[in-house]
Enzyme design. Structure first.
Site, PDB file in Angstrom:
ATOM      1  N   HIS A  74       0.832  -1.204   0.000  1.00 59.57           N
ATOM      2  CA  HIS A  74       0.000   0.000   0.000  1.00 59.57           C
ATOM      3  C   HIS A  74       0.859   1.242   0.000  1.00 59.57           C
ATOM      4  O   HIS A  74       1.933   1.276   0.614  1.00 59.57           O
ATOM      5  CB  HIS A  74      -0.884   0.060   1.257  1.00 59.57           C
ATOM      6  N   TYR A 127       4.829   2.585   8.656  1.00 62.66           N
ATOM      7  CA  TYR A 127       6.005   2.847   7.828  1.00 62.66           C
ATOM      8  C   TYR A 127       7.180   1.928   8.147  1.00 62.66           C
ATOM      9  O   TYR A 127       8.266   2.362   8.543  1.00 62.66           O
ATOM     10  CB  TYR A 127       6.399   4.339   7.933  1.00 62.66           C
ATOM     11  N   HIS A 173       6.234  -3.758   4.325  1.00 62.87           N
ATOM     12  CA  HIS A 173       5.531  -5.026   4.462  1.00 62.87           C
ATOM     13  C   HIS A 173       4.710  -5.282   3.195  1.00 62.87           C
ATOM     14  O   HIS A 173       4.346  -4.345   2.473  1.00 62.87           O
ATOM     15  CB  HIS A 173       4.623  -5.032   5.699  1.00 62.87           C
TER      16      HIS A 173
END
Lengths: 315, 315
Positions: free
Chosen positions: A240, A246, A249
């Site tokens: 995303h 932050y 991942h």
């Protein structure tokens, strides 16, 4: 304040006063309403939120339902959450709707269950440098301590499905909290990398290709072995931007599971295959040079700053 | 065959025999079931499909509901479609569910309302050339005659919102069939270009930048003028790959309208801003050189050919 928490009685619920509709979702068949409810005839009424899920409602029905609480069946109570089902011809087995009462409801609850306005933004490399990067750099590391706890096995260690050790290409793979672990159509895993120097998609360059390819290969090899009902061609690997936290991942989600918070909508989600392809085929610094387009809700931290910087999409 | 179509009577509906569940969608709160129903005690039973929408069901409830047709309220009948609402405590005003009976149901109906398996594909430039391009080139132009009718004003001319003339940068903008024209949150327009030489995203290169930028500018300028409730930063402009028809067109959809057929999921949808950026910033032939990743349903025309070509995602 009231001595102990207990569920409202039918008589009390009958005093629920509808104030306004907070949000309505025709897809989910849900509606969130705000009302007022007092713990006793002598107490001041407090905010109460009712969340309904069912076939599409109109506001007339909400007003009507709130005069019929004596027909509701209580299911469970947990702290300030009181869950009910509503009647059809056979309330024991087939409820018409589920309802959750949140009472007393704080302003944070009201904000959470209200519909947020959304706007689309074009984040140029310049706007990233001047607005977004300073924001990310200023975030306290404590906000992602929970991620470090997982990586250091201080928490959730027993849920780790796969671990690849090493600073450069290392990561862990765990089931996402949102997944029940059983419904294969809703399979949702998360890859969290060990290295701590990649905050977001914007930090990725050609030096990270070995890591990205290792993630792809190891995850796609593992899925059909561990979950025989799921093929390597039945999951989406994506990131995303903006991410919800932050520390780099990757989401691993079943193709059929396409209504997830954060979502897989174009602009917000970026396929891992596209990320690898863009860096490898077109430019080692693709993600430093590209303009990224995504929506934000008005309650998002960056909404105001990006709006002021003139990043909202315009002709 | 039966002389004339008429709605089944309660007595007839009570003879509905449940066969199996065709599809179930927890998001929509819908379930499609297949059963058998005869027009009269002496007739052979025929396939009948029941479509339900409500809070999540289980199959036990479907079996139970089908013994209680006498409690259903008929809403309207149209050809083979019979619509009902199901009872709550106040059937006149607040139905628990909507149900549509399709009867007699053909195999095409059954296929339509059954869940299709989906797989993810990596379409490399080589696979595009060897499998997809020949498929597209072989499609008869009659399949897109309806598009030419719109462009030539032989059909739907009165719905055109905007037209830019000219071969190179010309297009028309119309409301999409799926939009009711009223619900601004669900605004859905389509841009269809006049030129006939762009079949899909794969054909786009730097020579098309003036066209793409003209579309973006004109549409984003027009939206807030024509629809004051909608900002230029509240719509997504995107294309699909694979598209549903092979004449270049751009979708213009409200940010909040995120559950549309075809969808805005990453991989299937490509933002116009990203297309322009990729061609302009990175490579004039980006879309000839990129690998494109998307899902197909097993009933899609390209599913078999791409599977045989080894395009399914693998480690």
């Amino acid at each position: 304040m009231a001595a102990e928490l207990r569920a409202p009685t039918d008589k009390e619920l009958a005093e629920f006063v509808y104030v306004k509709t907070l949000a309505q979702d025709a897809r989910d068949k849900s509606i969130n309403v705000l009302g007022r409810l007092a713990k006793s005839p002598t107490d001041e009424p407090q905010n109460a939120i009712l969340l309904f899920q069912r076939t599409p409602f109109d506001e007339g029905e909400i007003l009507d339902i709130s005069t019929r609480f004596h027909t509701w069946k209580p299911i469970e109570f947990n702290d300030i959450y009181y869950r009910y089902t509503g009647q059809t011809y056979d309330i024991e087995r087939y409820p018409a709707f589920k309802a959750t009462l949140i009472w007393p409801a704080t302003d944070a609850h009201i904000a959470k269950y209200s519909l947020q306005a959304r706007r689309l933004f074009n984040e140029t490399p310049e706007i990233y440098q001047s607005v977004v990067k300073p924001y990310i750099d200023a975030l306290p590391l404590s906000k992602i301590q929970w991620v470090y706890n997982i990586l250091e096995k201080k928490a959730e260690a027993d849920t780790i499905i796969l671990e690849v050790e090493g600073e450069e290409k290392g990561f862990i793979l765990t089931p996402d909290m949102k997944w029940d672990g059983i419904t294969m159509d809703a399979l949702y895993l998360t890859v969290i990398v060990h290295r701590r120097d990649i905050k977001s998609l914007r930090d990725l360059n050609a030096s990270h290709l070995p890591l990205l390819k290792e993630i792809r290969r190891k995850v796609l090899e593992l899925i059909p072995q561990k979950y025989p009902a799921v093929g390597a061609d039945e999951v989406r690997l994506f990131v995303h931007y903006q991410p919800t936290y932050y520390h780099f991942h990757v989401h691993v989600v079943h193709l059929r599971h396409d209504t997830i918070p954060g979502g897989i909508v174009v602009g917000r989600a970026h396929l891992l295959d596209d990320i690898i392809g863009n860096i490898e085929t077109f430019d080692p610094n693709y993600y430093q040079k590209a303009t990224l387009t995504y929506f934000l809700g008005e309650n998002d931290a960056l909404f105001g700053r990006l709006s002021e910087a003139g990043a909202r999409v315009s002709p």
